[in-house]
Structure formats: structure tokens, C-alpha cells
Design an enzyme around this catalytic site. Structure first.
Site, PDB file in Angstrom:
ATOM      1  N   SER A  81      27.687  27.080 -61.200  1.00 52.74           N
ATOM      2  CA  SER A  81      26.252  26.852 -61.024  1.00 52.74           C
ATOM      3  C   SER A  81      25.575  28.095 -60.450  1.00 52.74           C
ATOM      4  O   SER A  81      24.471  28.454 -60.863  1.00 52.74           O
ATOM      5  CB  SER A  81      26.000  25.649 -60.114  1.00 52.74           C
ATOM      6  OG  SER A  81      26.715  25.773 -58.902  1.00 52.74           O
TER       7      SER A  81
ATOM      8  N   ASN B 262      25.231  30.596 -63.403  1.00 52.92           N
ATOM      9  CA  ASN B 262      24.637  30.193 -64.688  1.00 52.92           C
ATOM     10  C   ASN B 262      23.413  29.279 -64.601  1.00 52.92           C
ATOM     11  O   ASN B 262      22.640  29.211 -65.558  1.00 52.92           O
ATOM     12  CB  ASN B 262      25.700  29.500 -65.550  1.00 52.92           C
ATOM     13  CG  ASN B 262      26.855  30.410 -65.886  1.00 52.92           C
ATOM     14  OD1 ASN B 262      26.677  31.431 -66.538  1.00 52.92           O
ATOM     15  ND2 ASN B 262      28.037  30.066 -65.432  1.00 52.92           N
ATOM     16  N   TYR B 263      23.244  28.564 -63.500  1.00 58.96           N
ATOM     17  CA  TYR B 263      22.164  27.569 -63.452  1.00 58.96           C
ATOM     18  C   TYR B 263      21.193  27.749 -62.294  1.00 58.96           C
ATOM     19  O   TYR B 263      20.144  27.106 -62.271  1.00 58.96           O
ATOM     20  CB  TYR B 263      22.764  26.154 -63.392  1.00 58.96           C
ATOM     21  CG  TYR B 263      23.487  25.773 -64.652  1.00 58.96           C
ATOM     22  CD1 TYR B 263      22.794  25.453 -65.816  1.00 58.96           C
ATOM     23  CD2 TYR B 263      24.877  25.761 -64.704  1.00 58.96           C
ATOM     24  CE1 TYR B 263      23.461  25.126 -66.989  1.00 58.96           C
ATOM     25  CE2 TYR B 263      25.556  25.442 -65.865  1.00 58.96           C
ATOM     26  CZ  TYR B 263      24.839  25.117 -67.009  1.00 58.96           C
ATOM     27  OH  TYR B 263      25.503  24.800 -68.162  1.00 58.96           O
ATOM     28  N   LEU B 264      21.537  28.588 -61.320  1.00 59.06           N
ATOM     29  CA  LEU B 264      20.662  28.774 -60.162  1.00 59.06           C
ATOM     30  C   LEU B 264      19.907  30.085 -60.271  1.00 59.06           C
ATOM     31  O   LEU B 264      20.534  31.150 -60.360  1.00 59.06           O
ATOM     32  CB  LEU B 264      21.487  28.752 -58.866  1.00 59.06           C
ATOM     33  CG  LEU B 264      22.264  27.468 -58.591  1.00 59.06           C
ATOM     34  CD1 LEU B 264      23.068  27.604 -57.304  1.00 59.06           C
ATOM     35  CD2 LEU B 264      21.326  26.278 -58.508  1.00 59.06           C
TER      36      LEU B 264
END
Length: 747
Positions: free
Chosen positions: A701, A704-706
């Protein structure tokens, strides 16, 4: 020596009309006579002094000669003209070597009349300043340095001087390369290409291939049905792949063994095929022991050998691990071609055990710019194709044989192309923030739609939004592992509970997610969603699709209609980033010290990892590392207890003695207690953090997502070093965010 020099000087100037004048000749004669007179005076003085003073006079004479020699060099320097061959250089002198070279070459420049005249007048005062060079030591050192640099300049003509300057620049460039992190290409401050192209110029060396297969020594044998058997090179190589994995659980799985044996037989000769008919009769033990011994030997490698290997890897990295893109040197991500082996896959993949064939140059497509130096294929081979497509970001591509998927060599995550893609991803997620309430209102309204397909689409979108589920692509049956996303959920993956654990309308989800990692969650949902799910499950069996009127194509088209660029992944990115920001605000306290703030950050990151189902199996060394950490905590507690006792005793002594020494002892003991308390607290925070991270993967995360700007802003606001959140590789990846973000950033 002075007379000779004057004569040479006269010869050197004979080619010029200006120096044929009688006035100029008289000047030189006068100068020559004055030097001769000076010599005669010195000789007379030496005779008068006698033999007792012979040594001192000879030394004096030697010094005088050196002075005269130096002055002649200065004079020669004065004759230098502006073209670089003859130059006036104050406080410097020409080495006799350079003068000799000039004379031998027969190179004489026309000289202006004024400079020698002016210089002649200055030299008339020579006797009054005989010790100028010797008196000031610092000036002497400077002159020596000046002489060295001047000599190099004189030896080269003007074009060569320019080359030398370029060399200096290139040296400077090398120095900049050493300080590469400080001289990072700030691509985010430049304008982006608007024509869809990714680059204007691209040059690289191509991929690095794995080494060829080395046959086993004759003493290492393969046995079939108890008898030693010599295998052909192709069959032996594939056999070694299996032998290396004998102690792995994969070789116990039937599907793995079946696929391996089938592909292995394809590599055998007809004679080998007729003999080797059953895998259970094959004995790879000697091969396995050989590779195990080799592995142990590598661990025992000496420091010198390890250093050699390291240097060779560094050489390969410098040659193949970088490309030139738009006049900037960029790091390549994976420049090595994967060696052949046996496919493993995730979970119970139906193709595990199949042979991954060796990739050859003839399988490779190269992508670079037309005006670049194209990569050369290994000797005796050629590339499949060389392309010049600047609309794509890959450098090399090939098709692997297991699933027929295309593999790529791309740039490193710290490159401009990857960074721009990340930045765009997070900016799209920020745009969703402005539209998310409208989209949520829309799908809530669609829960009541008269059309079943619209209801299913709306409930699926609710799952993607609330649970951060992946969309779930369709797969060819039997070709890939059975992994599930939102659109591919089946009846067997879901259970409905009107009441559970004191909550109403609970949905229990249990299915294999990406990479066959189990997704298990019990979540209360809104009543309308629950009723719709009951409706979707009516008259269906376990293997039937939950959303039978929906697929990823329909869902993605609908998402694009709701917002340009919207996908299921954008929803995951938005929910992950907004969750991190909210959690950091709730968990961070200004009273916390740095370790406590980092614990708060990791807890916020864990909340995101749980949301995105980023699970992992506990590390094999987890119990051991926790035991070691607990031992350190226990020891630190003992130290703290002892320190507190010492402090108590020191306070008692100070109360009795009432002197300065006892007061200082109390202060020292207080600081010791405080220091040990802080150390204990850090260890306890570390233990808590490790325990909570036991089955949660924070890295996925975080990378890639934060949105990294949330983390950077938090670090700047609360005074936490960015190195505590991002390691060196991650800091290079997010250099754009670190540079542009201030503490007031809001996602």
C-alpha cells in the site's frame, strides 16, 4: 649565459622589420655589455676574497646565476602574445624546456615593439630586487604551481585548449554523477509531452542473458530404476531444475510432478524416452546433494572473492543497467533475462511444474530511437526485431512460453516515466475526491432500479468503494489459478447473516484474491444492499456467478461515464490515501516523541493494508526475532531498576552530605534513568509494531496506493525524518513528491 640568451633573442627577432632598427640593436648591445660588466665585477671580488671564502663566493655565484636564469624566463614570458604561443604572465616564468621546444620547432611570432621596451626598462632595476623570489615563500609555491599549469597551456594550441576545457567539464560531470542524488533530474518542473510520446531519444545496451548451461561433473549421476544413466545435455539441464527443488513442497504436488514430467520428456532423446517412463523411478539424489554443496560453498566464499563478484556485478550494472533518455541517464529496472526453470505460480496454479524455456536473442524485440546506437545481439545471433516506437515505455520485450504473456524490460521506479505515471495516478484519485459523493448518491439510487443489471452494477460498485475490492477479470478456465475479484464472485464465496456478533445485515466474504491470497471479511452493509444480495442469490448453485448480469467490461465502461479516467484501481487508491490521511490526523499527537509518531504512522498504514487485504504469512524468523527483542526488553528493565535504586541512594546521600559533589551525582543518576527509560520505551514500541505487523504487508500500500505527498507533509509537519518512513530506494521513487510538497498538503 646572459650573453648567449641575448644573442638567441636577437636571432629570434631578426625575422621582423621592427626589430631591424639600430635603436633596438643598441638596446640589446647595451644589455649584453651590462651583464658582462656584472660578471667581471663578481670575478674580481672573488679573487680578492681568496681561497678561504671560495665556497661562499661560489654559492653566491650559483644563486646569482639562478636569479639571472629566472629573470630570463620572466623576460621570455613577457614576449608571449595573445594567440596562446607567447604570453605576458606576471609573477610567472617559463620552463627552459618549453623555450627549447619552441626554438627547435623554429616557431617565431612577430612581436609588438612596446612590450619589450617596457620590459627592458623594468629590468634595469633588476639589481635592486635580487631576492624577490626567495624572500616570500608562499609566492614561490604559487609560482611553481603557476609554472606547471602555464607549461601545459603553452604546449597546446588554441583548439587543443578548447578540448582541454571540455575534458574539465566532463570531469566535473563525473563528480556530479558521484553526487547523483543531489543532482536529481527534476522532470516534474519541466513541461510534459502533449503528443502522446514518452520520449524523444532512447539508447540502451539491450538485455543481459543468463549464462549457458554447464554440464554436471561425471561423478554426479542420475539413476533410473536403481541404475546409473547418462542423460543428454538438454534432458540433464531440465532434470537439474527438478533436482534443485527436491526439498520444496512443490515437488510433492501431483500437478507439479505431472507437468514437469510431461515437459521433461519433450527434451529427451528417443532412446531416453523409451527408458524413462515413470517419474517415481527417477532418483535425483546425487544431483540434489551436489547443488546443496555448491550453495554451501557460495556461503563460505572469502571476502576477496565476494568483492570480485560485487565489482563484476557493478560493471554489468553500469554497462547494461542504465539508458540515455532525452539527454538524461536513467536507471533500468530489470535488465536481466530470467533464466530457464520450472514454473511455480501462486496457489494451486494449473500450470505449475511446466518448463520455462531459455529466452534467446531471436525471441527479443528491441525498442530504441532511430538516431541512437542500437544494441548489438550476442555473436552469431540476431534480434527478432528492432523498433522505434516512442509511444511506449518499454525497452525490450519477448513472449514467455507458459501463458503466452508478453514480458518487458522497463525503467526503474525512480525514472521520469514511472514517476509521471504515479503522479498522474494520484492526481486522478484526488479528482475522484471531488466527485465521490455524487457517484455514491448515483449508485445508491440505482439499488432501487427496476433493471437487474443496473442493481447488480450498483451493488458491485458499492463493494469496490467500501471494501476496496478489485474488479476481477475474466479468465480462461484451466489456464490460470482460480483467483476472484468483485465481478467474478460466486455464490460459494458469500454468506448473508441478518444478525451476527451483535450487528445487523452482515455479509461474510471468503474467496482467493490476487496471488491466491485468501480474502476473508465480515462486514455490516446497508439494508438495501443486503436485500439485493438475497435477491441475486435466489435459485443459484455454489458455482454460479453472484453478479450474472455484470462483467469487468460493463463495469469499466460505466466508471468511465461517471468520471474520465475512473477505474476500480482509482477507487482503491482514493480510499487508501484518504484513509491514511484521516488516520494520521486521529493518531498523531504533538506530545509524542519520534518513535511514538512512527508507531502512529505504521498503525495508519496498517489500517490501509487491512482495507486493501494486503496480508502476508508470518516470517519464518518471526518467533526468534521476537524472542531476541523480548530478551533485550527484559535486560533493559533490569538496568532501569538498578538505575532507579542508584538514584534513590544518591538522593539520600545528597540529603545527608549537602555538598556540590552529591548534587552532581544526583543529576547524573537522573539522566541515566531518563536515558534508559527512553531506550526501554523504543524497544517496547518496536515490539508492539512487529507484533501488529505480523500478518500485514505495509509495503504494497505504501508504494502503490498511498499518495506519497501525504507522508511527506506529515513528516514535515511533525518533524519526523523522511528516512524513518521511506528507505533510500523509496525516496528515489518519490523524489518528485519530496521536492514539491510542504507541510500543508491535503489529499
Amino acid at each position: 649565459m646572459s650573453g648567449d640568451h641575448a644573442h638567441k633573442q636577437h636571432q629570434m627577432q631578426s625575422g621582423s622589420e621592427d626589430y631591424n632598427s639600430h635603436k633596438h640593436k643598441d638596446k640589446h648591445k647595451h644589455r649584453e655589455h651590462s651583464h658582462k660588466d656584472l660578471k667581471r665585477d663578481e670575478e674580481r671580488g672573488n679573487l680578492k676574497n681568496g681561497n678561504s671564502e671560495h665556497r661562499s663566493s661560489s654559492e653566491k655565484k650559483h644563486r646569482e646565476k639562478e636569479r639571472l636564469k629566472h629573470k630570463e624566463k620572466q623576460k621570455e614570458e613577457k614576449f608571449r602574445s595573445s594567440d596562446g604561443k607567447y604570453r605576458d604572465q606576471e609573477n610567472g616564468f617559463v620552463s627552459s624546456l618549453s623555450v627549447k621546444v619552441e626554438e627547435d620547432n623554429g616557431y617565431h611570432q612577430p612581436i609588438k615593439h612596446e612590450k619589450p621596451l617596457k620590459r627592458e626598462r623594468e629590468e634595469d632595476d633588476y639589481e635592486h630586487k635580487p631576492k624577490k623570489v626567495k624572500v616570500d615563500h608562499e609566492k614561490k609555491v604559487k609560482r611553481r604551481k603557476q609554472e606547471d599549469s602555464d607549461y601545459e597551456e603553452r604546449e597546446e594550441k588554441k583548439p587543443k585548449k578548447r578540448t582541454k576545457e571540455v575534458k574539465k567539464d566532463s570531469t566535473g560531470g563525473k563528480k556530479k554523477a558521484k553526487n547523483e542524488p543531489q543532482e536529481k533530474w527534476k522532470w516534474w518542473e519541466e513541461e510534459k509531452y502533449t503528443d502522446g510520446s514518452k520520449w524523444r531519444f532512447l539508447e540502451h545496451k539491450g538485455p543481459v542473458f543468463p549464462p549457458p548451461y554447464e554440464p554436471l561433473p561425471d561423478r554426479i549421476r542420475f539413476y533410473y530404476d536403481g541404475k546409473a544413466m547418462k542423460l543428454s545435455p538438454g534432458a540433464e539441464e531440465v532434470a537439474t531444475f527438478y533436482a534443485k527443488m527436491l526439498d520444496h513442497e512443490y515437488t510433492t504436488k501431483d500437478i507439479f510432478r505431472k507437468n514437469f514430467f510431461k515437459d521433461w520428456r519433450k527434451e529427451m532423446t528417443s532412446e531416453e524416452k523409451s527408458k524413462i517412463t515413470e517419474l517415481k523411478k527417477c532418483d535425483f539424489t546425487e544431483m540434489h546433494e551436489y547443488f546443496k554443496a555448491q550453495s554451501e560453498a557460495r556461503k563460505q566464499t572469502s571476502k576477496a572473492e565476494k568483492q570480485k563478484i560485487k565489482e563484476e556485478n557493478e560493471r554489468i550494472l553500469q554497462e547494461y543497467g542504465y539508458c540515455v533518455m532525452d539527454n538524461h541517464r536513467e536507471r533500468i529496472g530489470n535488465f536481466r533475462i530470467e533464466p530457464p526453470g520450472l514454473f511455480r505460480g501462486r496457489g494451486d496454479h494449473p500450470k505449475m511444474g511446466k518448463l520455462k524455456r531459455r529466452i534467446r536473442p531471436e525471441d527479443i524485440i528491441i525498442n530504441c530511437s532511430k538516431d541512437s546506437v542500437h544494441p548489438k545481439a550476442p555473436p552469431g545471433s540476431r534480434w527478432k526485431e528492432v523498433r522505434h516506437d516512442n509511444k511506449v515505455t518499454w525497452l525490450v520485450s519477448w513472449t514467455e512460453n507458459i501463458q503466452g504473456s508478453i514480458k518487458y524490460i522497463m525503467l526503474n521506479p525512480s525514472s521520469r516515466i514511472k514517476g509521471e505515471k504515479d503522479w498522474q495516478k494520484y492526481e486522478t484519485a484526488r479528482r475522484l475526491k471531488k466527485s465521490v459523493e455524487r457517484i455514491r448518491a448515483q449508485y445508491r439510487e440505482d439499488w432501487r432500479s427496476k433493471e437487474m443489471r443496473i442493481r447488480q452494477r450498483a451493488v458491485a460498485l458499492y463493494f469496490i468503494d467500501k471494501l476496496a475490492l478489485r474488479a476481477g477479470n475474466e479468465k480462461d478456465e484451466g489456464e490460470t489459478a482460480d483467483t476472484v475479484g468483485c465481478c467474478s464472485l460466486r455464490v460459494e464465496h458469500i454468506r448473508l447473516h441478518p444478525q451476527m456478533d451483535g450487528q445487523g445485515y452482515v455479509v461474510e466474504l471468503d474467496f482467493p484474491g490476487k496471488d491466491s491470497i485468501r480474502y476473508y471479511n465480515k462486514v455490516p452493509v446497508e439494508k438495501r444492499v443486503f436485500k439485493n444480495l438475497q435477491l441475486f442469490l435466489e435459485n443459484k448453485q455454489g458455482k454460479d456467478d453472484l453478479f450474472d448480469r455484470l462483467n469487468t467490461s460493463i463495469l469499466n465502461k460505466h466508471l468511465q461515464d461517471l468520471m474520465d479516467g475512473l477505474t476500480a484501481k482509482v477507487f482503491r487508491t482514493y480510499n487508501a490515501s484518504i484513509t491514511l490521511q484521516q488516520q494520521l490526523k486521529e493518531l498523531t499527537s504533538s506530545d509524542d516523541n519520534i518513535p511514538e509518531k512512527i508507531l502512529s504512522y505504521n498503525r495508519a498504514n496498517r489500517a490501509v493494508a487491512v482495507l486493501c487485504n494486503h496480508q502476508r504469512a508470518p516470517p519464518k524468523t518471526f518467533e526468534k526475532s521476537m524472542h531476541n527483542l523480548q530478551t533485550k526488553i527484559d535486560e533493559k528493565k533490569k538496568q532501569l531498576s538498578a538505575a532507579k535504586k542508584e538514584l534513590k541512594a544518591a538522593k539520600a546521600d545528597a540529603k545527608t552530605l549537602r555538598n556540590e559533589k552529591s548534587k552532581k551525582t544526583v543529576e547524573t543518576k537522573k539522566k541515566a534513568v531518563q536515558r534508559i527509560s527512553e531506550q526501554l520505551m523504543k524497544l517496547e514500541v518496536q515490539a508492539t509494531d512487529r507484533e501488529e505487523n505480523k500478518q500485514i504487508a505495509l509495503g504494497t500500500s505504501k508504494l502503490n496506493y498511498l499518495d506519497p505527498r501525504i507522508s511527506v507533509a506529515w513528516c514535515k509537519k511533525w518533524g519526523v525524518p523522511i528516512e524513518k518512513i521511506y528507505n533510500k530506494t523509496q525516496r528515489e521513487k518519490f523524489a518528485w513528491a519530496i521536492d514539491m510538497t510542504d507541510e500543508d498538503f491535503e489529499f
